[in-house]
Scaffold this active site. Structure first.
Site, PDB file in Angstrom:
ATOM      1  CE  LYS A 273      34.492  48.747  32.584  1.00  0.00           C
ATOM      2  NZ  LYS A 273      35.255  47.508  32.644  1.00  0.00           N
TER       3      LYS A 273
ATOM      4  CD  GLU B 196      38.329  42.269  26.321  1.00  0.00           C
ATOM      5  OE1 GLU B 196      38.716  43.425  26.495  1.00  0.00           O
ATOM      6  OE2 GLU B 196      37.124  41.944  26.327  1.00  0.00           O
TER       7      GLU B 196
ATOM      8  NE  ARG C 104      33.905  51.752  28.306  1.00  0.00           N
ATOM      9  CZ  ARG C 104      35.147  51.405  28.662  1.00  0.00           C
ATOM     10  NH1 ARG C 104      35.993  50.954  27.748  1.00  0.00           N
ATOM     11  NH2 ARG C 104      35.544  51.509  29.909  1.00  0.00           N
TER      12      ARG C 104
HETATM   13  N1  PXG Z   1      38.739  44.721  28.685  1.00  0.00           N
HETATM   14  C1  PXG Z   1      37.929  44.426  29.718  1.00  0.00           C
HETATM   15  C2  PXG Z   1      37.195  43.152  29.707  1.00  0.00           C
HETATM   16  C3  PXG Z   1      37.787  45.333  30.775  1.00  0.00           C
HETATM   17  O1  PXG Z   1      36.984  45.055  31.798  1.00  0.00           O
HETATM   18  C4  PXG Z   1      39.378  46.791  29.666  1.00  0.00           C
HETATM   19  C5  PXG Z   1      39.449  45.868  28.642  1.00  0.00           C
HETATM   20  C6  PXG Z   1      40.158  48.049  29.546  1.00  0.00           C
HETATM   21  O2  PXG Z   1      39.279  49.139  29.266  1.00  0.00           O
HETATM   22  P1  PXG Z   1      39.604  50.620  29.733  1.00  0.00           P
HETATM   23  O3  PXG Z   1      38.487  51.419  29.189  1.00  0.00           O
HETATM   24  O4  PXG Z   1      39.646  50.607  31.239  1.00  0.00           O
HETATM   25  O5  PXG Z   1      40.905  50.981  29.140  1.00  0.00           O
HETATM   26  C7  PXG Z   1      38.532  46.536  30.756  1.00  0.00           C
HETATM   27  C8  PXG Z   1      38.430  47.524  31.868  1.00  0.00           C
HETATM   28  C9  PXG Z   1      39.725  45.954  37.590  1.00  0.00           C
HETATM   29  C10 PXG Z   1      39.219  46.873  36.552  1.00  0.00           C
HETATM   30  O6  PXG Z   1      39.561  46.320  38.769  1.00  0.00           O
HETATM   31  C11 PXG Z   1      38.971  46.436  35.266  1.00  0.00           C
HETATM   32  C12 PXG Z   1      38.519  47.325  34.313  1.00  0.00           C
HETATM   33  C13 PXG Z   1      38.342  48.635  34.622  1.00  0.00           C
HETATM   34  C14 PXG Z   1      38.588  49.029  35.907  1.00  0.00           C
HETATM   35  C15 PXG Z   1      39.028  48.170  36.887  1.00  0.00           C
HETATM   36  O7  PXG Z   1      40.283  44.910  37.257  1.00  0.00           O
HETATM   37  N2  PXG Z   1      38.286  46.849  33.086  1.00  0.00           N
END
Ligand code: PXG
Length: 284
Positions: free
Chosen positions: A150, A183, A52
Site C-alpha cells: 500500500k 480490483e 500490512r
Molecule cells: N484495493 C485498493 C487499491 C485499496 O486502496 C482496498 C483495496 C481495500 O482494502 P481495505 O484493507 O481497506 O479493505 C484499498 C483500500 C479512500 C480509501 O479514501 C481507500 C482505501 C483505504 C482507505 C480510504 O478511497 N483503500
C-alpha cells in the site's frame, strides 16, 4: 479542540502539522500508508493494518524506526487524544527528507497519524448500488510496485478514478496486466453467480484488503460457498450480484458495469446478507 495530528511522537494542531518539502514521500511518492476506521472508539482490525504496514515497509526496503507494538499504541493514543468515537485514521510512513535525488540513504522516515472524519457514500447508494466502468488503466504489474504494497504511488488508480468520474461513475474496475479483473481503485471486488461467491486471489495483482479478508470469513461462517478465482470482464457482466469491500466503502453493491445492468439492478440478497453481518460485526 482542533484535530491533533501525531508526527514522530508529538501532537500538532491540524494546521501546524507539517513535514519538509524535501520529504521523498512528496518528491517521489516514496512511502506507504494505511486507512483505518474507528467504530465506537475502537480501531477496527488495528493489528491487521499494522502487520500490512510493516510488510509494505519491508517490501520497499523502508525501516520503520519504531517497533510495531509501539506504533499500534500510538494509533490508539491518537484516537483517545482526539476523543474520536467514529472516524477515519490515515497512518503514513514516508521515506523522509533527503536530497533532491532518488537516493534514499540520507532520509529519516517520518511517521504520521491523522485521526479525522470520513466522507461516506450517500446512504441511498447502499440500497441502489454503484455504477462502475472498467478502466483503460491497468493495475500495477506485480514486478513494478506490487499492488500488495500500500504505497504512496496511487497514480494509476487515480487516473482510473478520473476516468470513472468523467464517465459519471464513482468507481472503476481495474484489470491486471493479463486482462483479468484485479480490483477497483480503492476497493476489492466480489461477484456472485448461482450462489457462489468469488473474488480474485491475492496474486491477481490486488491489495489484499482487510475488509476483503473479513468478508470472506463472514461468508465462510454464514455457509456461503466461496472461491478465490481469476475473473474476466465476462464474469463481471454476467454476475447475479457484485459488491465491493474496503475500509471506506465497507460493503457496497455494484448494480451496473459498463452500462450492463447486474442482476435485477438492485443490491442482491447475498450482498445484503453479508453487508448486514458486516454492520453487525463492527457494532460489537
Ligand atoms: N484495493 C485498493 C487499491 C485499496 O486502496 C482496498 C483495496 C481495500 O482494502 P481495505 O484493507 O481497506 O479493505 C484499498 C483500500 C479512500 C480509501 O479514501 C481507500 C482505501 C483505504 C482507505 C480510504 O478511497 N483503500
Amino acid at each position: 479542540m482542533a484535530t491533533q495530528v501525531w508526527i514522530n511522537g508529538q501532537y500538532f494542531d491540524k494546521l501546524d502539522a507539517k513535514i519538509s518539502v524535501y520529504d521523498h514521500g512528496l518528491l517521489y511518492g516514496d512511502g506507504i500508508f494505511e486507512g483505518l476506521r474507528v467504530y465506537s472508539s475502537k480501531v477496527f482490525k488495528l493489528q491487521e493494518h499494522i502487520d500490512r504496514l510493516y510488510d509494505s515497509a519491508k517490501s520497499i526496503a523502508l525501516k520503520i524506526p519504531i517497533p510495531p507494538a509501539d506504533l499500534l499504541k500510538a494509533v490508539e493514543d491518537a484516537v483517545a487524544h482526539n476523543k474520536k468515537v467514529d472516524g477515519y485514521i490515515r497512518l503514513i510512513v514516508t521515506r523522509g527528507a533527503g536530497s533532491l535525488g532518488l537516493d534514499p540513504r540520507k532520509c529519516e522516515p517520518n511517521i504520521i497519524i491523522i485521526v479525522d472524519d470520513i466522507v461516506l457514500y450517500p446512504k441511498e447508494l447502499y440500497e441502489a448500488g454503484l455504477e462502475v466502468i472498467t478502466s483503460s488503466y491497468i493495475r500495477n504489474h506485480p514486478n513494478a510496485t506490487n499492488p500488495r504494497v500500500k504505497s504512496l504511488n496511487y497514480l494509476n488508480n487515480i487516473l482510473a478514478k478520473i476516468e470513472a468520474i468523467r464517465a459519471g461513475c464513482l468507481e472503476a474496475i481495474m484489470l491486471n496486466h493479463k486482462g483479468e479483473v484485479a480490483e477497483c481503485t480503492g476497493d476489492n471486488l466480489f461477484v456472485i453467480k448461482k450462489g457462489i461467491l468469488r473474488t480474485p486471489p491475492a496474486d491477481a495483482g490486488i491489495l489484499e484488503g482487510i475488509t476483503r479478508n473479513f468478508v470472506i470469513d463472514l461468508a465462510r461462517h454464514a455457509g456461503v460457498p466461496f472461491q478465490e478465482a481469476n475473473l474476466t470482464r465476462h464474469d463481471v457482466y454476467v454476475a447475479d450480484e457484485i459488491f465491493l469491500t474496503g475500509t471506506a466503502a465497507e460493503v457496497i453493491a455494484v448494480t451496473k458495469v459498463d452500462d450492463r445492468v447486474i442482476g435485477d439492478g438492485k443490491q442482491g440478497p447475498i450482498t445484503a446478507r453479508l453487508r448486514g453481518l458486516f454492520t453487525k460485526a463492527i457494532r460489537e
